[in-house]
Write an enzyme that holds these catalytic residues in place. Structure first.
Site, PDB file in Angstrom:
ATOM      1  N   HIS A 187      42.237  30.421  41.320  1.00  0.00           N
ATOM      2  CA  HIS A 187      42.883  31.343  42.350  1.00  0.00           C
ATOM      3  C   HIS A 187      44.559  31.033  42.221  1.00  0.00           C
ATOM      4  CE1 HIS A 187      42.418  34.747  45.110  1.00  0.00           C
ATOM      5  NE2 HIS A 187      43.637  34.116  45.543  1.00  0.00           N
ATOM      6  N   ASP A 234      48.254  33.124  43.317  1.00  0.00           N
ATOM      7  CA  ASP A 234      48.990  34.414  43.693  1.00  0.00           C
ATOM      8  C   ASP A 234      50.224  34.409  43.135  1.00  0.00           C
ATOM      9  OD1 ASP A 234      47.038  35.808  45.672  1.00  0.00           O
ATOM     10  OD2 ASP A 234      46.892  33.895  46.437  1.00  0.00           O
ATOM     11  N   GLU A 285      41.528  40.684  44.304  1.00  0.00           N
ATOM     12  CA  GLU A 285      41.122  39.949  45.486  1.00  0.00           C
ATOM     13  C   GLU A 285      40.942  40.832  46.412  1.00  0.00           C
ATOM     14  OE1 GLU A 285      42.445  36.127  48.192  1.00  0.00           O
ATOM     15  OE2 GLU A 285      44.144  37.130  47.057  1.00  0.00           O
ATOM     16  N   HIS A 321      38.791  40.981  51.582  1.00  0.00           N
ATOM     17  CA  HIS A 321      39.991  39.943  51.890  1.00  0.00           C
ATOM     18  C   HIS A 321      39.528  39.640  53.428  1.00  0.00           C
ATOM     19  CE1 HIS A 321      43.984  38.238  52.352  1.00  0.00           C
ATOM     20  NE2 HIS A 321      43.397  37.630  51.362  1.00  0.00           N
ATOM     21  N   HIS A 360      36.368  34.579  51.337  1.00  0.00           N
ATOM     22  CA  HIS A 360      36.905  35.457  52.296  1.00  0.00           C
ATOM     23  C   HIS A 360      35.781  36.399  52.957  1.00  0.00           C
ATOM     24  CE1 HIS A 360      41.248  35.332  52.385  1.00  0.00           C
ATOM     25  NE2 HIS A 360      41.173  35.301  51.033  1.00  0.00           N
ATOM     26  N   HIS A 404      38.100  30.262  45.761  1.00  0.00           N
ATOM     27  CA  HIS A 404      39.275  29.061  46.717  1.00  0.00           C
ATOM     28  C   HIS A 404      38.845  29.179  48.129  1.00  0.00           C
ATOM     29  CE1 HIS A 404      40.473  33.498  47.494  1.00  0.00           C
ATOM     30  NE2 HIS A 404      41.376  33.139  48.288  1.00  0.00           N
ATOM     31  N   ASP A 444      44.811  28.052  45.518  1.00  0.00           N
ATOM     32  CA  ASP A 444      45.364  29.107  46.209  1.00  0.00           C
ATOM     33  C   ASP A 444      46.971  29.041  46.195  1.00  0.00           C
ATOM     34  OD1 ASP A 444      45.428  31.377  47.659  1.00  0.00           O
ATOM     35  OD2 ASP A 444      44.754  30.745  49.280  1.00  0.00           O
TER      36      ASP A 444
END
Length: 457
Positions: A68, A70, A181, A208, A256, A277, A347
């Protein structure tokens, strides 16, 4: 009289020189043999390797596959998805904008330094986009991932399979995969889910930080909940989404989501799932982390937890975490699941606070070194952690996909009543939803096959 004196004055000198040359040659040969032997020993056995050399060897054999990152969100946030605005082949710590932002941790030089062999790049859109333009934004983020890979072909290689990952690593490239995600990115449409897969998405996180009409998010488990559970984890429609992901070969990601969602997905999925993650709730009691009871299910289902580095999920006391705190999470998870069910999902670029010692994507070797220093990890276990476990799970998901080739795709529309039950505002949505009156629903159930009756109930 000596033999030398009989041969004369010059004969003895020549023999001595010959002996010296032969001896010197023998010494050189012996030195070469010993040197080669030492080199072989250092390459074939870990006994003679320094700790740093051992880490390098482990990551050369099994580069990091991170679950993961971003970076695509930061490209949207800081560069408006315009790749001309930033050069990822440079050290961005020196960049006037990126270098001063606490949420930026990634560039190609640091990925190389960190021995990253594969990265799931996340097509993320905020929960504020749900029922608005979440699908549009997700498509834009998949587009920027693909453009990023195309712009840096010397370092990045697009991948959609376990074989692709291994091929990229063999080519000394960083395999680049798409992740989605949040289930709000597909809203509640099987057609959109299938198109995301066709575009390269190889996992989807079911929620999420917001509930979807078909799945509950982790904040429902918070000590002071900011969300109420609405779907008992996963609604019947949510279970069908998991089923369709199994059919497609898309990994189900349970980071999440609420604990009940975790449990139902693990029980319902016929393929292993991932937590892309997440860390250990027993170490840091945060609703984003995985409880031990779920870790037991992870082990039983051959699934995978990829440990997150966000400070707030590593330490729950408000103090800044360090690399030893991350080691504690990893060791706890391994203690419950064994070494075959743990990976890394840092992350990076999605958080603004990371542990000391794990400041960016270049620091993965330091984590491996810290684990080696505990004396609790074999080289093979560390190779599983760094990437081999993810490859195994990915292959298992692909095998399930192949076994379901004869299964028809899911085609049912979500019921309007299901959306209205969760107070979804449909005024911005022009799609038509199936509506059934109570009498019609009862008649449908009576006439349907037993399997459908059970599903509707």
């Amino acid at each position: 009289m000596s033999a030398i004196s009989i041969r004369g004055p010059y004969s003895g000198g020549r023999n001595q020189r010959t002996l010296i040359i032969i001896g010197a040659s023998a010494l050189i040969v012996a030195t070469i043999i010993v040197t080669v032997s030492v080199l072989v020993t250092r390459s074939d056995s870990n006994v003679e390797l320094t700790l740093e050399e051992k880490v390098h060897q482990i990551l050369e054999d099994s580069p990091v596959i991170d679950g993961h990152n971003d970076l695509p969100w930061n490209i949207r946030r800081l560069a408006y998805n315009d790749l001309r605005r930033v050069n990822f082949s440079e050290d961005l710590t020196q960049n006037a904008i990126w270098g001063k932002d606490d949420s930026t941790h990634t560039d190609i030089p640091r990925l190389r330094k960190g021995h990253v062999g594969a990265q799931f790049w996340v097509a993320y859109t905020s929960c504020t986009s749900q029922f608005k333009d979440s699908v549009e934004q997700t498509l834009e983020q998949i587009d920027v991932i693909k453009r990023l890979v195309d712009k840096y072909p010397e370092d990045l290689q697009f991948a959609t399979s376990a074989d692709d990952i291994e091929n990229a690593i063999a080519n000394k490239k960083i395999a680049s995969l798409v992740a989605v995600e949040g289930g709000h990115s597909m809203q509640f449409s099987f057609g959109i889910l299938r198109n995301l897969y066709a575009m390269g998405a190889r996992y989807m996180t079911l929620t999420h930080s917001c509930n979807t009409p078909w799945a509950d998010a982790s904040p429902v488990d918070a000590k002071n909940p900011i969300l109420l559970p609405e779907s008992d984890g996963l609604s019947e429609y949510g279970l069908r989404i998991v089923k369709e992901m199994n059919r497609l070969g898309m990994m189900v990601d349970l980071s999440h989501v609420s604990q009940r969602t975790m449990e139902k997905a693990l029980n319902h999925s016929v393929a292993p799932v991932i937590f892309s993650h997440s860390s250990a709730r027993a170490i840091c009691d945060h609703h984003r982390n995985v409880p031990d009871s779920v870790l037991e299910q992870v082990r039983k289902t051959n699934s995978l937890v990829m440990v997150n580095f966000y400070n707030g999920f590593i330490r729950c006391d408000g103090q800044r975490a360090n690399i030893s705190d991350v080691v504690e999470h990893i060791e706890h998870i391994r203690g419950v699941t064994g070494p075959d069910h743990i990976g890394i999902g840092g992350d990076f670029d999605g958080v603004d606070s990371v542990p000391e010692g794990l400041e960016d994507v270049s620091k993965y070797p330091d984590l491996i070194k810290a684990l080696l220093e505990t004396g609790n990890w074999t080289d093979e276990d560390l190779k599983k952690l760094s990437g081999q476990n993810l490859i195994r799970v990915f292959r298992a998901v692909e095998e399930v996909r192949d076994s379901l080739k004869g299964q028809e795709p899911e085609q049912d529309a979500i019921k309007a009543e299901e959306l209205e039950k969760y107070k979804v505002n449909l005024t911005c949505i022009t799609a038509k939803f199936e509506r059934l009156q109570p009498q019609q629903l009862l008649k449908t159930r009576r006439e349907a096959p037993a399997e459908l009756q059970l599903r509707e109930l």
